[in-house]
Scaffold this motif. Structure first.
Motif, short mmCIF file in Angstrom:
data_model
loop_
_atom_site.label_atom_id
_atom_site.label_comp_id
_atom_site.label_asym_id
_atom_site.label_seq_id
_atom_site.Cartn_x
_atom_site.Cartn_y
_atom_site.Cartn_z
N LEU A 1 0.82 -1.24 0.00
CA LEU A 1 -0.09 -0.16 0.12
C LEU A 1 0.84 1.36 0.17
CD1 LEU A 1 -2.72 -1.18 2.58
CD2 LEU A 1 -2.90 -1.20 -0.04
N ILE A 2 1.95 1.18 0.96
CA ILE A 2 2.77 2.45 0.91
C ILE A 2 3.46 2.51 -0.60
CG2 ILE A 2 4.90 3.11 2.12
CD1 ILE A 2 4.00 2.11 4.61
N SER A 3 3.83 1.61 -1.17
CA SER A 3 4.59 1.63 -2.41
C SER A 3 3.75 2.16 -3.45
CB SER A 3 4.95 0.29 -2.73
OG SER A 3 5.79 0.50 -4.25
N LEU A 4 2.52 1.67 -3.21
CA LEU A 4 1.46 2.35 -4.42
C LEU A 4 1.11 3.75 -4.25
CD1 LEU A 4 -1.03 -0.80 -4.61
CD2 LEU A 4 0.38 -0.04 -6.44
N LEU A 5 1.04 4.26 -2.91
CA LEU A 5 0.83 5.42 -2.86
C LEU A 5 1.99 6.39 -3.14
CD1 LEU A 5 -0.91 7.64 -1.48
CD2 LEU A 5 -0.17 7.35 0.64
N ARG A 6 3.24 5.98 -2.96
CA ARG A 6 4.47 6.70 -3.39
C ARG A 6 4.09 6.84 -4.94
NH1 ARG A 6 8.18 3.15 -0.71
NH2 ARG A 6 8.73 3.84 1.54
N GLN A 7 4.10 5.88 -5.46
CA GLN A 7 4.00 5.68 -7.17
C GLN A 7 2.76 6.72 -7.41
OE1 GLN A 7 3.99 2.07 -8.95
NE2 GLN A 7 4.70 1.02 -7.04
N ALA A 8 1.58 6.82 -6.95
CA ALA A 8 0.65 7.65 -7.10
C ALA A 8 0.78 9.02 -7.12
CB ALA A 8 -0.62 7.14 -6.52
N GLU A 9 1.57 9.43 -5.79
CA GLU A 9 1.83 10.67 -5.66
C GLU A 9 2.89 11.23 -6.67
OE1 GLU A 9 1.05 11.48 -0.97
OE2 GLU A 9 2.77 10.62 -1.55
N ALA A 10 3.73 10.30 -6.94
CA ALA A 10 4.94 10.92 -7.81
C ALA A 10 4.37 11.01 -9.53
CB ALA A 10 5.84 9.72 -8.20
N GLU A 11 3.41 10.05 -9.69
CA GLU A 11 2.61 10.63 -10.91
C GLU A 11 1.86 11.55 -10.96
OE1 GLU A 11 1.07 7.61 -13.38
OE2 GLU A 11 2.49 6.27 -13.35
N ARG A 12 1.36 11.86 -9.74
CA ARG A 12 0.43 13.08 -9.66
C ARG A 12 1.27 14.50 -9.70
NH1 ARG A 12 -2.95 14.03 -4.42
NH2 ARG A 12 -0.86 14.07 -3.50
N GLU A 13 2.53 14.45 -9.45
CA GLU A 13 3.35 15.51 -9.39
C GLU A 13 3.94 15.78 -10.75
OE1 GLU A 13 6.23 14.98 -6.30
OE2 GLU A 13 5.14 15.03 -4.62
N GLU A 14 4.31 14.69 -11.27
CA GLU A 14 4.68 14.94 -12.79
C GLU A 14 3.93 15.44 -13.56
OE1 GLU A 14 5.87 11.13 -13.91
OE2 GLU A 14 7.92 11.01 -12.45
N GLY A 15 2.32 15.06 -13.36
CA GLY A 15 1.37 15.46 -14.23
C GLY A 15 0.51 16.65 -13.59
N ALA A 16 1.18 17.64 -12.81
CA ALA A 16 0.57 18.44 -12.12
C ALA A 16 -0.21 19.50 -12.90
CB ALA A 16 1.41 19.17 -11.25
N THR A 17 0.45 19.57 -14.13
CA THR A 17 -0.22 20.70 -15.25
C THR A 17 -1.35 20.15 -15.93
OG1 THR A 17 1.45 20.00 -16.82
CG2 THR A 17 2.08 21.71 -15.43
N GLU A 18 -1.88 18.73 -15.72
CA GLU A 18 -2.91 18.19 -16.32
C GLU A 18 -3.79 17.72 -15.42
OE1 GLU A 18 -1.44 14.87 -18.57
OE2 GLU A 18 -0.16 15.79 -19.80
N PRO A 19 -5.24 17.88 -15.55
CA PRO A 19 -6.27 17.79 -14.66
C PRO A 19 -6.27 16.14 -14.43
CG PRO A 19 -7.25 18.68 -16.70
CD PRO A 19 -5.75 18.28 -16.98
N ALA A 20 -6.29 15.88 -12.93
CA ALA A 20 -6.31 14.47 -12.51
C ALA A 20 -7.44 14.20 -11.59
CB ALA A 20 -5.03 14.20 -11.60
N ALA A 21 -7.89 13.08 -11.46
CA ALA A 21 -9.15 12.46 -10.71
C ALA A 21 -9.10 13.18 -9.35
CB ALA A 21 -9.40 11.08 -10.79
N ASP A 22 -8.05 13.12 -8.66
CA ASP A 22 -7.92 13.56 -7.21
C ASP A 22 -7.73 14.97 -6.85
OD1 ASP A 22 -5.41 12.73 -8.33
OD2 ASP A 22 -4.66 12.98 -6.28
N LEU A 23 -7.34 15.62 -8.02
CA LEU A 23 -6.81 17.20 -7.96
C LEU A 23 -8.02 18.04 -8.36
CD1 LEU A 23 -3.25 17.29 -9.18
CD2 LEU A 23 -4.36 16.73 -6.73
N VAL A 24 -9.22 17.47 -9.02
CA VAL A 24 -10.10 18.27 -9.70
C VAL A 24 -10.79 19.16 -8.18
CG1 VAL A 24 -12.33 18.34 -10.56
CG2 VAL A 24 -10.77 16.81 -11.31
#
Length: 334
Positions: free
Chosen positions: A77-100
């Motif tokens: 679970l911790i590994s998946l959260l790290r990966q999900a947060e990393a992808e969210r930061e990389e795509g911060a300029t694009e809309p994401a489901a958890d950032l709307v």
């Protein structure tokens, strides 16, 4: 209890999708309801509904609470959260489901990084900051008509602060754990406050403003929490902003929570749709500030106790305690 889950949003990243699926599997494996999951982790069932259905990415603190509450694969679970947060930061300029942006954002405080993640992260708008919920101080509600108007609270506040300091010491020893061991929750390091952005307002300058937009939620302390039936009332306070606001969850349209000060300032959180909301802020900077939150619901009215010197109460940072049953609220005619 297992359930038939709704499909996850199509625009979730692969790590975020896998994380949501694993969280659902943990809930189903333990056959627990959202309400029970909320009680075990001291978080609202509304928050768990968002995380499990992919509407928001689960916060590090919430994940730590889950790992401490139930048996699960913490490393995965911790590994998946790290990966999900990393992808969210990389795509911060694009809309994401958890950032709307949501019309009714959940009131949440300080971001806490998981082990291995850097403390300093790229700056994001306040509404996009990962967040966690602060441990709660439970206090039974009392009927609004029976609340005293001039009780000296200095001795009570001092006793609470002293007891809370002992609890904080015990909590620190538990979280530190044995060298090389301990739970995943104990492995999460404390937040580095030096990296937090400065709030956009303080004291009277925050009055009437949104706590999330002003950056005041990053150090939100829930000073009191109580129930009127199934409806939950919250008293929130930001030491950095020296301001306070009311919150309400598990309600329905038309329910409200109003925070008031001894100077007569009031602000109301009204549920227009859904089941939760929070108010704009009141000034809590004067040293003699007292705060109170009162709820108005279909089932009756009720108020929390009065908090004097909210800054000292927040500094005590007490540990969460199991929820208590509130006194019967005052029934409204009709």
């Amino acid at each position: 209890m297992s359930q038939s889950w709704k499909p996850l949003p199509d625009d979730l990243s692969e790590p975020a999708r896998r994380l949501a699926e694993e969280l659902r599997a943990v809930k189903d494996a333990h056959r627990i309801s959202l309400a029970e999951l909320g009680k075990r982790t001291y978080l609202s069932k509304a928050s768990w509904e968002r995380w499990l259905n992919g509407k928001r990415l689960i916060t590090p603190q919430a994940l730590a609470g889950l790992i401490a509450a139930v048996e699960c694969d913490a490393a995965l679970l911790i590994s998946l959260l790290r990966q999900a947060e990393a992808e969210r930061e990389e795509g911060a300029t694009e809309p994401a489901a958890d950032l709307v942006p949501k019309p009714e954002p959940e009131p949440v405080p300080v971001p806490v990084p998981l082990p291995g993640l850097p403390v300093e992260t790229p700056a994001l708008p306040v509404e996009q900051l990962p967040s966690v919920e602060v441990p709660l101080v439970e206090a039974p509600l009392v009927p609004a008509a029976e609340l005293p108007t001039g009780i000296p609270m200095a001795r009570v506040a001092a006793a609470i602060a002293a007891a809370a300091a002992v609890l904080v010491l015990v909590a620190g020893l538990w979280l530190r754990g044995p060298q090389g061991g301990g739970s995943a929750a104990a492995a999460i390091p404390p937040t580095a406050t030096a990296s937090e952005p400065a709030p956009l307002c303080q004291g009277v300058g925050c009055a009437g403003k949104d706590p999330q937009a002003m950056g005041c939620e990053t150090d939100d302390h829930t000073l009191l929490k109580g129930n009127v039936g199934q409806v939950v009332l919250y008293m929130h306070y930001s030491p950095r902003c020296r301001a306070a606001w009311a919150g309400i969850t598990d309600g329905s349209p038309g329910d409200s929570a109003t925070i008031s000060t001894n100077t007569g300032w009031q602000e109301t959180a009204l549920i227009h749709w859904g089941y939760d909301n929070y108010s704009v802020m009141v000034d809590a900077s004067p040293g003699d500030t007292t705060l109170r939150v009162c709820g108005h619901q279909k089932g009756g009215d009720g108020c929390t106790g009065v908090v004097t010197d909210p800054a000292a109460r927040a500094a005590a940072a007490p540990l969460p305690v199991p929820p208590t049953v509130a006194t019967t609220p005052t029934s409204r005619a009709g």
